[in-house]
Design a protein around this motif. Sequence first.
Motif, PDB file in Angstrom:
ATOM      1  N   GLU A 270      21.454  -3.499  24.664  1.00 26.60           N
ATOM      2  CA  GLU A 270      20.960  -2.202  25.114  1.00 26.60           C
ATOM      3  C   GLU A 270      22.093  -1.216  25.425  1.00 26.60           C
ATOM      4  OE1 GLU A 270      19.143  -2.278  28.985  1.00 26.60           O
ATOM      5  OE2 GLU A 270      17.662  -0.809  28.359  1.00 26.60           O
ATOM      6  N   PRO A 271      21.931   0.033  24.990  1.00 29.77           N
ATOM      7  CA  PRO A 271      22.925   1.018  25.436  1.00 29.77           C
ATOM      8  C   PRO A 271      22.744   1.297  26.920  1.00 29.77           C
ATOM      9  CG  PRO A 271      21.194   2.107  24.172  1.00 29.77           C
ATOM     10  CD  PRO A 271      20.912   0.635  24.129  1.00 29.77           C
ATOM     11  N   LEU A 272      23.832   1.590  27.579  1.00 32.39           N
ATOM     12  CA  LEU A 272      23.783   1.784  29.034  1.00 32.39           C
ATOM     13  C   LEU A 272      23.524   3.241  29.377  1.00 32.39           C
ATOM     14  CD1 LEU A 272      24.233   0.450  31.787  1.00 32.39           C
ATOM     15  CD2 LEU A 272      26.640   0.974  31.544  1.00 32.39           C
TER      16      LEU A 272
ATOM     17  N   LYS B 199      35.119   2.309  26.880  1.00 33.67           N
ATOM     18  CA  LYS B 199      36.171   1.464  27.462  1.00 33.67           C
ATOM     19  C   LYS B 199      35.627   0.076  27.805  1.00 33.67           C
ATOM     20  CE  LYS B 199      36.735   4.562  30.706  1.00 33.67           C
ATOM     21  NZ  LYS B 199      35.890   5.658  30.200  1.00 33.67           N
ATOM     22  N   SER B 200      34.488   0.063  28.495  1.00 35.35           N
ATOM     23  CA  SER B 200      33.925  -1.230  28.892  1.00 35.35           C
ATOM     24  C   SER B 200      33.535  -2.051  27.671  1.00 35.35           C
ATOM     25  CB  SER B 200      32.698  -1.027  29.782  1.00 35.35           C
ATOM     26  OG  SER B 200      33.039  -0.297  30.927  1.00 35.35           O
ATOM     27  N   SER B 201      32.969  -1.373  26.675  1.00 33.55           N
ATOM     28  CA  SER B 201      32.555  -2.100  25.467  1.00 33.55           C
ATOM     29  C   SER B 201      33.762  -2.698  24.764  1.00 33.55           C
ATOM     30  CB  SER B 201      31.813  -1.162  24.509  1.00 33.55           C
ATOM     31  OG  SER B 201      30.756  -0.522  25.175  1.00 33.55           O
TER      32      SER B 201
ATOM     33  N   ARG C 161      41.676   2.390  15.045  1.00 32.09           N
ATOM     34  CA  ARG C 161      40.272   2.797  14.891  1.00 32.09           C
ATOM     35  C   ARG C 161      39.373   1.615  15.235  1.00 32.09           C
ATOM     36  NH1 ARG C 161      39.919   6.821  10.037  1.00 32.09           N
ATOM     37  NH2 ARG C 161      42.124   7.328   9.765  1.00 32.09           N
ATOM     38  N   THR C 162      38.396   1.869  16.107  1.00 31.92           N
ATOM     39  CA  THR C 162      37.494   0.771  16.474  1.00 31.92           C
ATOM     40  C   THR C 162      36.039   1.235  16.484  1.00 31.92           C
ATOM     41  OG1 THR C 162      37.621   1.309  18.824  1.00 31.92           O
ATOM     42  CG2 THR C 162      39.191  -0.319  18.016  1.00 31.92           C
ATOM     43  N   ALA C 163      35.159   0.269  16.330  1.00 35.33           N
ATOM     44  CA  ALA C 163      33.734   0.474  16.593  1.00 35.33           C
ATOM     45  C   ALA C 163      33.350  -0.684  17.509  1.00 35.33           C
ATOM     46  CB  ALA C 163      32.928   0.458  15.299  1.00 35.33           C
ATOM     47  N   ALA C 164      33.378  -0.415  18.787  1.00 33.80           N
ATOM     48  CA  ALA C 164      33.270  -1.507  19.757  1.00 33.80           C
ATOM     49  C   ALA C 164      31.958  -2.273  19.638  1.00 33.80           C
ATOM     50  CB  ALA C 164      33.431  -0.970  21.174  1.00 33.80           C
ATOM     51  N   LEU C 165      30.877  -1.545  19.369  1.00 33.18           N
ATOM     52  CA  LEU C 165      29.587  -2.228  19.342  1.00 33.18           C
ATOM     53  C   LEU C 165      29.514  -3.225  18.193  1.00 33.18           C
ATOM     54  CD1 LEU C 165      27.010   0.519  20.315  1.00 33.18           C
ATOM     55  CD2 LEU C 165      28.235  -1.110  21.743  1.00 33.18           C
TER      56      LEU C 165
HETATM   57  N1  LIG Z   1      28.110   4.171  18.318  1.00 31.66           N
HETATM   58  C1  LIG Z   1      28.952   3.572  19.164  1.00 31.66           C
HETATM   59  N2  LIG Z   1      28.626   3.529  20.464  1.00 31.66           N
HETATM   60  C2  LIG Z   1      29.486   2.921  21.309  1.00 31.66           C
HETATM   61  C3  LIG Z   1      30.689   2.339  20.863  1.00 31.66           C
HETATM   62  N3  LIG Z   1      31.324   1.831  21.936  1.00 31.66           N
HETATM   63  C4  LIG Z   1      30.527   2.081  23.001  1.00 31.66           C
HETATM   64  N4  LIG Z   1      29.422   2.745  22.622  1.00 31.66           N
HETATM   65  C5  LIG Z   1      28.325   3.190  23.464  1.00 31.66           C
HETATM   66  O1  LIG Z   1      28.793   4.239  24.292  1.00 31.66           O
HETATM   67  C6  LIG Z   1      28.219   4.139  25.599  1.00 31.66           C
HETATM   68  C7  LIG Z   1      29.285   4.038  26.655  1.00 31.66           C
HETATM   69  O2  LIG Z   1      29.994   2.828  26.479  1.00 31.66           O
HETATM   70  P1  LIG Z   1      30.848   2.173  27.658  1.00 31.66           P
HETATM   71  O3  LIG Z   1      31.560   1.003  27.079  1.00 31.66           O
HETATM   72  O4  LIG Z   1      30.019   1.963  28.856  1.00 31.66           O
HETATM   73  O5  LIG Z   1      31.880   3.356  27.928  1.00 31.66           O
HETATM   74  P2  LIG Z   1      32.911   3.534  29.119  1.00 31.66           P
HETATM   75  O6  LIG Z   1      34.020   4.303  28.560  1.00 31.66           O
HETATM   76  O7  LIG Z   1      33.223   2.228  29.732  1.00 31.66           O
HETATM   77  O8  LIG Z   1      32.074   4.399  30.114  1.00 31.66           O
HETATM   78  P3  LIG Z   1      32.402   4.708  31.680  1.00 31.66           P
HETATM   79  O9  LIG Z   1      32.776   3.417  32.317  1.00 31.66           O
HETATM   80  O10 LIG Z   1      31.127   5.261  32.218  1.00 31.66           O
HETATM   81  O11 LIG Z   1      33.473   5.728  31.669  1.00 31.66           O
HETATM   82  C8  LIG Z   1      27.295   2.923  25.560  1.00 31.66           C
HETATM   83  O12 LIG Z   1      25.985   3.366  25.301  1.00 31.66           O
HETATM   84  C9  LIG Z   1      27.833   2.109  24.403  1.00 31.66           C
HETATM   85  O13 LIG Z   1      26.807   1.328  23.815  1.00 31.66           O
HETATM   86  C10 LIG Z   1      30.980   2.386  19.463  1.00 31.66           C
HETATM   87  O14 LIG Z   1      31.998   1.916  18.971  1.00 31.66           O
HETATM   88  N5  LIG Z   1      30.081   3.019  18.671  1.00 31.66           N
END
Ligand SMILES: Nc1nc2c(ncn2[C@@H]2O[C@H](COP(=O)(O)OP(=O)(O)OP(=O)(O)O)[C@@H](O)[C@H]2O)c(=O)[nH]1
Lengths: 558, 100, 326
Positions: A554-556, C70-72, C233-237
């Motif tokens: 799930e997206p957060l 970042k968290s992802s 370049r990354t796509a974390a998901l």
């Molecule tokens: N499409 C896409 N969405 C991503 C990617 N990485 C993270 N997301 C989405 O972006 C949103 C934020 O991701 P987080 O990992 O929580 O980002 P963060 O930088 O830790 O956020 P904060 O801690 O709030 O600053 C989530 O809904 C993730 O699912 C990616 O590579 N591609």
Amino acid sequence: MRDEDERKVLEKEWKRWEETTLRDALASHPERRKEFVTTSSRPVKRLYTPLDLAGKTEKDLGAPGEFPFTRGIHPTMYRGRLWTMRMFAGYGSAEDTNRRFKYLISHGETGLSVAFDMPTLYGYDTDEPEAKGEFGTCGVAVSSLEDMKILFRGIDVAGVSTSMTINSPASVIWAMYLVMAEDRGVAWTKLRGTIQNDILKEYQAQKEWIYPPEPSMRLVVDTFEFGSKQVPGWNTISISGYHIREAGATAAQELAFTLANGMEYVRWGIDRGLKVDDFAPRLSFFFNAHNDLFEELAKYRAARRIWAREMRDTFGAKSPRSWLLRFHSQTAGVSLTAQQPEINIVRTTIQALAAVLGGTQSLHTNAYDEAFQVPNEKAARIALRTQQILAHESGVANTVDPFGGSYFLEALTDELEADAYRYFDRIQDLGGVIPAIRKGFFQQEIANSAYRYQREVEDKERTIVGVNDYVVDEQTDVEPLRVTEAAFKAQVDRLRRLRRTRDAKKHARALDRLGKACEADDNTMPFILEAVRAKATLGEICDVMREVFGVWEEPLLY
Amino acid sequence: MEVIYTGLRQTPEDIVEAAIQEDVDAIGLSSLSGAHMTLFPEVVRLLRKRKSGDIVVVGGGIIPEEDKAKLKRAGVKAVFGPGTSLSDIVSFFEKAGKGA
Amino acid sequence: MREPVPAKASRDSVRGLVESLLEGDKRSAGKLISLIEDDEPEAVEALARIYPHTGRAHVVGFTGPPGVGKSSLINRLVRTFRSRGKSVGVVAVDPTSPYTGGAVLGDRIRMADTGVDSGVFIRSMATRGHAGGLALATFDAVRVLDAMGSDLVFVETVGAGQSEVEIASRAHTTVVVEMPLTGDVVQTMKAGILEIGDVYVVNKVDLGNEDVLVANLKFQLETRDGWTPPIIRTAALEGRGIDDLAGAIDKHALYLDQSGGRHKRELARARLEILENVQRLLVHRVSEGSRSGRTFDKLAEDVATRRIDPHAAAGKLLRSGPATER
Ligand SMILES: Nc1nc2c(ncn2[C@@H]2O[C@H](COP(=O)(O)OP(=O)(O)OP(=O)(O)O)[C@@H](O)[C@H]2O)c(=O)[nH]1
Ligand code: B12
Ligand SMILES: [Mg+2]
């Protein structure tokens, strides 16, 4: 020109009223509050007049049974046939629920609706670790064909329509139903019913997904394709606003998100190469029936009008059957309270009235013990009786769309319609339904509405009878409904026996072929059916798919 | 007060692990599906196993009156059933906070 | 039921906690971080006991705008490093809600995959008032995880205000995360961001539109002390580019060892932290109710009524009380 003149006369007349009669009245009797709003916080004017209908033509309204179906999908509505009284039911083992079905039928219900337990909803067998403690508490456990057979034992499946609230594992459960009928010698062409199978709202509201959106959508379209050819009387989807609304959405959000999802399914069907008129007539809908009578009525009417227009004009459907928005409704569980549970019967009555006045095709009414458990026998019977009273005593079923033409209702219908189109634009700007899910758009919109509503209740801007006003201090007693340990044991034994006695080779081959079909582009339905015939369990089949498709995260939200 | 949101569908193991790493004072469990008799005591058991029985466990959701006593005997500190007012919950935590 | 829980620390002696920490006990790690986070008096002793056992972990800071992923990314990296047998600690800092003073520490859920794994420890921290600054408390928490035996410690902070610079001056490797914007906008970097990163990540490339951002970064980034920050370049998901990122972090660690950069960073950090601790002590000293607090109040009165100037008052305050008072 004449319209122009007429309008001027009307405006003058109402202005006069405001400046005389109304002003005097307000001077001596001020109103109770500054602003009046609906359950969804939509402002409501003091009075609606013919001016609110200005610019509206008969074409927007249409005659019942004609485009755009604002007034209903049938020319005679309930004068011809009453809505289907379909009570959502399920708990414990297949035996327990089979007994409940027969009880409800004997008390006059006219359609069946299966509630599954949590493990089944998430695609696990009763004896898997993920299912621990969850057997039968929220619905009936169906892990295999054996359970499905028991569930419908002694029930004429060719004579009654059956709805099944199941989503991610929908095609598997449907396959079990089909094989059950097949084994009894009932032709698939005789079967009528619905699988919910609406995965999009799972990501948005109910959160019972298994796989990511794309493979999930593929499974859904597989059922469209298969159903249109082999089980023509079956609704292969019930596009549901109910869960969206229960999660806290407004009426406008419920309307807009549900229809946006509906159109997304149509797009996927067309992209598969299906002809829109081949599958669109089997798309059905499911809406909530909440407290605010007129807002709900407006919602149903706007939904019919939008769907008819979009199907005809955007998707080019030629068959009028493709334009019809047919829907089931359920009263709003979320409005029912643990405090003074008996008064829930009153709430449910108003909500059921909304669904009936709104032209529903089928209805579930919640029981007064909603806040405590899946309903006990008596509570379920009273809920059914509520529908019967509406049908036979209230007189509201005697005429078609009795509120049609009400200034207020027609204005509200237009407003909700306009809101829906605004949401469609926003969704499109986000790249469509699935990208918007990935961005958490729906989830956030719903959460915001839920939060606002909760605040209004906490701040007592809204009165909830028995909760923040008219409170009594009493011990509530509802008769508890319990799932027995014996039922659990029997279910686990049945599963183990099945695994022991089935033809292992046939079983392995069927699962293997299913896996390959998932990896390739084949329609999965025939392979799922084959696996079910080979006695594969729900959990086993879903595991094959989990392996191929992966699972969704799930997206957060922020 | 800080709330550590751990997401949907957490196993008792996940919950206990998070609680220990975050060094929480209390764990709030919510179950609407009727699995509370299995899940809540399991969390208490795992905490004790990790020598962390001092972390308070409270629960809420669709919990029948007659289960409340059993859960308390199993070590769940407080149980909030259907219709609990938010102020009751807040005042419980405020009291617990002062006792700590 | 047992007795109500007494104050967190007094029950377990600090010494006992540190001993179990060094044996890898997670509960103790959790409690010690709480002492630091709550700025309890025992924190000083705890840190003194812990300090000799630190210096082993490689500390990687992640910074970037809210929601870039970042968290992802950390979630994925933890998995990657775990599969190579490394133990990993994570400290994630979340902004405290300006409305309620509470925080919903959401980073944890992004890292849910790491679930129950004995080699992973994740701790969320809120940004609420830290006397010596947020960074100090955060990196003291890092020390706890270092002493527990983590091979790597990841620190996540939101890129807001000064926090990037604070991270960069303390971590061994600073990873700056950006993402491509959609639409026809000229994407500008936040001032200062180009100077602090050792590794730059362009995340969410699955959404497209990243080429401009990458080119832009490439054009602007410069080689410093023989290190050219790579752009990954990354796509974390989907998990794309994660191995590259892990590789870049390894490479930077190696560069620090070979170039003497590690010691240089440690020295810079030591200077910073000594000064910060001085400030923290001072703040404590003048806190309400203390003897110096009264002096402080009096000095404030004097400055406000123009009897003396702030510089002179500061001098007086510094000379006024025992430096050991907390
Ligand atoms: N499409 C896409 N969405 C991503 C990617 N990485 C993270 N997301 C989405 O972006 C949103 C934020 O991701 P987080 O990992 O929580 O980002 P963060 O930088 O830790 O956020 P904060 O801690 O709030 O600053 C989530 O809904 C993730 O699912 C990616 O590579 N591609
Ligand atoms: C809204 C709702 C839904 C929505 C949820 C939308 C969403 N995403 O939020 C939808 C329509 C999707 C839904 C679906 C289902 N639901 Co439902 N749902 C409800 C309903 C109507 C309200 C729940 C709710 O949100 N209440 C509001 C919150 C604030 O109240 P609460 O959770 O009870 O919490 C209060 C207390 O319990 C306590 N509390 C709760 N947790 C905690 C935790 C802590 C730490 C503390 C201190 C206190 C506390 O404090 C709160 C304030 O008073 C209830 C019935 C009812 N009226 O309660 C049924 C109900 C929970 N659902 C039920 C069922 C069976 C289902 C389904 C399984 C149906 C099916 N077979 O398909 C599915 C499963 C969905 C899923 N994946 O989980 C049953 C559960 C039966 C049981 N346990 O015996 C209920 C009781 C209805 C019924 N009578 O049958 N549901
Ligand atoms: Mg984060």
